[in-house]
Design an enzyme around this catalytic site. Structure first.
Site, PDB file in Angstrom:
ATOM      1  N   TYR A  50       0.821  -1.180   0.166  1.00 10.78           N
ATOM      2  CA  TYR A  50       0.119  -0.131  -0.130  1.00 10.78           C
ATOM      3  C   TYR A  50       0.984   1.191   0.131  1.00 10.78           C
ATOM      4  CZ  TYR A  50      -3.384  -3.669   1.355  1.00 10.78           C
ATOM      5  OH  TYR A  50      -4.357  -4.541   1.611  1.00 10.78           O
ATOM      6  N   ARG A  80       2.497  -1.892 -12.208  1.00  8.28           N
ATOM      7  CA  ARG A  80       1.147  -2.114 -11.260  1.00  8.28           C
ATOM      8  C   ARG A  80       0.458  -1.020 -11.249  1.00  8.28           C
ATOM      9  NH1 ARG A  80       0.383  -2.060  -4.603  1.00  8.28           N
ATOM     10  NH2 ARG A  80      -1.592  -3.095  -4.902  1.00  8.28           N
ATOM     11  N   HIS A  81      -0.724  -1.223 -11.105  1.00 10.85           N
ATOM     12  CA  HIS A  81      -1.891   0.027 -11.151  1.00 10.85           C
ATOM     13  C   HIS A  81      -1.402   0.801  -9.926  1.00 10.85           C
ATOM     14  CE1 HIS A  81      -3.846  -1.510  -7.668  1.00 10.85           C
ATOM     15  NE2 HIS A  81      -3.724  -3.055  -8.109  1.00 10.85           N
ATOM     16  N   THR A  87     -10.543  -2.571  -1.790  1.00  8.88           N
ATOM     17  CA  THR A  87     -11.582  -3.539  -2.504  1.00  8.88           C
ATOM     18  C   THR A  87     -12.612  -3.603  -1.823  1.00  8.88           C
ATOM     19  OG1 THR A  87     -10.404  -5.471  -1.249  1.00  8.88           O
ATOM     20  CG2 THR A  87      -9.408  -4.742  -3.492  1.00  8.88           C
ATOM     21  N   ARG A 164      -9.125  -0.818 -12.720  1.00  7.54           N
ATOM     22  CA  ARG A 164      -8.282   0.141 -12.245  1.00  7.54           C
ATOM     23  C   ARG A 164      -6.767  -0.253 -13.013  1.00  7.54           C
ATOM     24  NH1 ARG A 164      -9.155  -3.462  -7.805  1.00  7.54           N
ATOM     25  NH2 ARG A 164      -7.451  -5.143  -7.342  1.00  7.54           N
ATOM     26  N   LYS A 300       3.242 -11.457   0.815  1.00 13.23           N
ATOM     27  CA  LYS A 300       3.655 -11.350  -0.473  1.00 13.23           C
ATOM     28  C   LYS A 300       4.757 -12.672  -0.955  1.00 13.23           C
ATOM     29  CE  LYS A 300       1.084  -8.353  -1.745  1.00 13.23           C
ATOM     30  NZ  LYS A 300      -0.298  -8.722  -2.167  1.00 13.23           N
ATOM     31  N   HIS A 360      -1.175  -6.371 -11.377  1.00 13.76           N
ATOM     32  CA  HIS A 360      -1.418  -6.071 -10.047  1.00 13.76           C
ATOM     33  C   HIS A 360      -0.177  -6.549  -9.318  1.00 13.76           C
ATOM     34  CE1 HIS A 360      -5.985  -6.142 -10.523  1.00 13.76           C
ATOM     35  NE2 HIS A 360      -5.933  -6.968 -11.465  1.00 13.76           N
ATOM     36  N   ASP A 361      -0.103  -6.211  -7.976  1.00 11.62           N
ATOM     37  CA  ASP A 361       1.043  -6.750  -7.289  1.00 11.62           C
ATOM     38  C   ASP A 361       1.051  -8.282  -7.358  1.00 11.62           C
ATOM     39  OD1 ASP A 361      -1.392  -6.944  -5.904  1.00 11.62           O
ATOM     40  OD2 ASP A 361      -0.646  -6.412  -3.819  1.00 11.62           O
TER      41      ASP A 361
END
Ligand SMILES: *[C@@H]1O[C@H](CO)[C@@H](O)[C@H](O)[C@H]1NC(C)=O
Ligand SMILES: *[C@@H]1O[C@H](CO)[C@@H](O)[C@H](O)[C@H]1NC(C)=O
Ligand SMILES: *[C@@H]1O[C@H](CO)[C@@H](O)[C@H](O)[C@H]1NC(C)=O
Ligand SMILES: *[C@@H]1O[C@H](CO)[C@@H](O)[C@H](O)[C@H]1NC(C)=O
Ligand SMILES: *[C@@H]1O[C@H](CO)[C@@H](O)[C@H](O)[C@H]1NC(C)=O
Ligand SMILES: *[C@@H]1O[C@H](CO)[C@@H](O)[C@H](O)[C@H]1NC(C)=O
Ligand SMILES: *[C@@H]1O[C@H](CO)[C@@H](O)[C@H](O)[C@H]1NC(C)=O
Length: 467
Positions: A50, A80-81, A87, A164, A300, A360-361
């Site tokens: 984040y 990444r976006h 969400t 996104r 992650k 995305h991540d």
């Protein structure tokens, strides 16, 4: 028109002024978003995935500048976006918690007083204005970095299908084209970049940017379990303190994580340039942010990276597409690639100089793992914060912050070798490659680099997805 509205937004960002609400903090010294967002670095660079994008140029032991005497001939960007609202699932949790605090807690005082009137109102999963700006700026930065190619080439763009991610691709394209339009030496007859391919996010579509067809992976709880273990280590002390300020409700471990999540989410939604720190952030100390950051890195690493046996499996398809692009030869892959798309020169050309993909991540970590970018990282401790030195530079914030980007560069250099060289940058940091013989500037020859990607070329452990 998109370009015009971006320019207007940039102007209004500059004019936003200095009126931070009483309990938030504004950083007037942070560098502009185009330089790499560095507002409140002590706190914001500890927000895991984040964290808004920040440049790691200063942390790169090898200069990220294009080496003198070399000419970039091909670039693959994977981005990444940008910063987004929570969400929808998280929205429901955060909102319920804040409403419970507002309903049940009788005295909200001191640093907690802002909660009395805090108005929880976020979109669901879409980009914030700051997130749009991050991607617009990434398009400008990409153009400027690769100017000699960008002047005469239009990037071939693929996007995963989330709104996104698609919006991020469009912002990048707009930032790229605005810069190209303003460049007196650019080829003005070329069309602006468009999204050439959208890869559907579904369990029946082969999407190399965000695979969801690896059944056993989709059913894995490993990361949740590891994160719960580590939360058991660092949350109790925080919970005790916060609970003492919130008489009337009984907080859980998850609630503490949610309150911490609110700091980045409220900050990135507050202003269009991310320069006003949310009052949620002030409820926690710097060392607690470091613990939070590590908690996200565990998610992650054990969720999508090498810590999960099937993490790297999902990055195989993209890595094989990368090999095809670097070598100008057809894709050879039987994992997550879509053969229909990848065998057509319209949807998978092999003669381009600039490729830009958006994801995305959780799409990018598996790709980094399949490429072996963090192969020096040993299994992360589940009970103790490890430093970046201990993790060999792996962290969620360093690898997949909002608007994270990997650049794979191929270059020819004016020396006696004709074989092109390849190197990889993640957020402006030159990665020490594994699997090939790396020179002092972080490069391997293309042949050697491709040889080193044997995990992907052989299909890796994709078969384990299904039995
Ligand atoms: C909360 O924010 C929403 C969206 O900005 C706004 O429509 C609403 O009026 C606000 N409510 C209060 C109580 O301020
Ligand atoms: C400019 O781009 C067009 C379209 O791609 C191409 O046909 C033309 O050769 C380019 N001109 C120069 C000077 O590179
Ligand atoms: C492959 O791509 C084609 C073209 O977009 C699409 O019609 C098809 O459903 C895709 N198949 C899979 C398995 O992804
Ligand atoms: C808030 O108070 C209500 C009524 O007393 C109670 O049912 C509810 O569990 C409380 N919520 C929390 C989160 O403690
Ligand atoms: C999609 O991936 C599956 C699993 O690897 C493969 O069997 C299938 O042929 C692929 N479909 C297409 C259209 O590429
Ligand atoms: C040219 O580049 C290759 C690959 O890095 C390197 O091995 C070689 O030493 C270089 N040659 C000269 C003359 O610098
Ligand atoms: C990274 O490590 C994995 C697991 O040991 C291995 O399969 C892969 O070949 C390595 N990748 C590189 C590029 O060295």
């Amino acid at each position: 028109m998109a370009v015009l509205s971006r320019l207007l937004l940039s102007a209004s960002v500059a004019a936003l002024g200095v009126s931070a609400s009483p309990l938030s903090r504004r950083d007037t010294t942070c560098s502009s978003v185009d330089e790499g967002y560095t507002c409140f670095p002590d706190i914001a660079q500890n927000w895991g995935m984040y964290a808004p994008y920040f440049s790691l140029e200063a942390d790169s032991s090898i200069s990220p500048d294009v080496p003198t005497g070399c000419e970039i001939t091909l670039v693959q960007a994977l981005t990444r976006h940008g910063a987004r609202y929570p969400t929808s699932g998280k929205n429901a949790h955060y909102q319920a918690l804040i409403e419970a605090i507002q309903t049940n807690v009788t005295h909200l005082e001191g640093q907690y007083a802002f909660l009395k009137t805090y108005n929880y109102s976020f979109g669901a999963g879409t980009l914030t204005p700051f997130g749009e700006l991050e991607l617009y700026q990434s398009g400008i930065k990409f153009y400027n970095r690769y100017e000699s190619l960008a002047r005469d080439n239009v990037p071939f763009v693929r996007s995963s299908s989330s709104e996104r991610v698609v919006d991020s691709s469009e912002q990048f394209n707009a930032g790229f084209q605005a810069t190209k339009n303003a460049d007196t030496l650019s080829n003005k007859t070329q069309s602006a970049p468009v999204i050439n391919v959208i890869l559907e996010e579904s369990s029946t579509f082969n999407n190399t940017l965000d695979p969801s067809i690896c059944t056993n992976f989709e059913n894995s709880d490993l990361a949740d379990d590891v994160q719960a273990t580590f939360a058991g280590v660092f949350v109790p002390k925080i919970l005790k303190r916060v609970q003492a300020h919130l008489h009337g409700i009984t907080l859980t471990t998850k609630d503490v994580i949610y309150l911490m999540d609110m700091c980045p989410f409220d900050t990135i939604a507050r202003t269009s340039d991310g320069s006003e720190l949310s009052p949620f952030c002030e409820l926690f100390t710097k060392s607690e942010w470091e613990q939070y950051n590590y908690y996200q890195s565990l998610g992650k690493y054990y969720g999508y990276g090498s810590g999960n046996p099937l993490g790297p499996a999902q990055g195989i398809g993209f890595t094989n597409e990368l090999i095809a692009r670097l070598t100008g030869t057809p894709v050879q892959d039987d994992t997550s690639t879509n053969h229909t798309l990848d065998s057509s020169p319209v949807t998978f050309p092999l003669n381009q100089a600039l490729y830009a993909d958006f994801s995305h991540d959780n799409g990018m970590e598996p790709i980094f793992a399949a490429m072996g970018l963090f192969n020096g990282t040993k299994p992360l401790s589940e009970t103790r914060v490890e430093s970046l030195e201990e993790t060999s530079d792996f962290s969620a914030a360093w690898s997949v912050p909002f608007a994270a980007r990997m650049y794979v560069e191929m270059m020819t250099c004016h020396n006696d070798s004709n074989e092109p060289l390849v190197r990889v940058l993640v957020n402006d940091r030159v990665i020490s490659l594994y699997g090939c013989e790396v020179d002092s500037l972080g490069r391997c020859t293309r042949d050697d680099f491709v040889q080193g990607l044997s995990f992907a070329r052989s299909g890796g452990n994709w078969a384990s997805c299904f039995h």
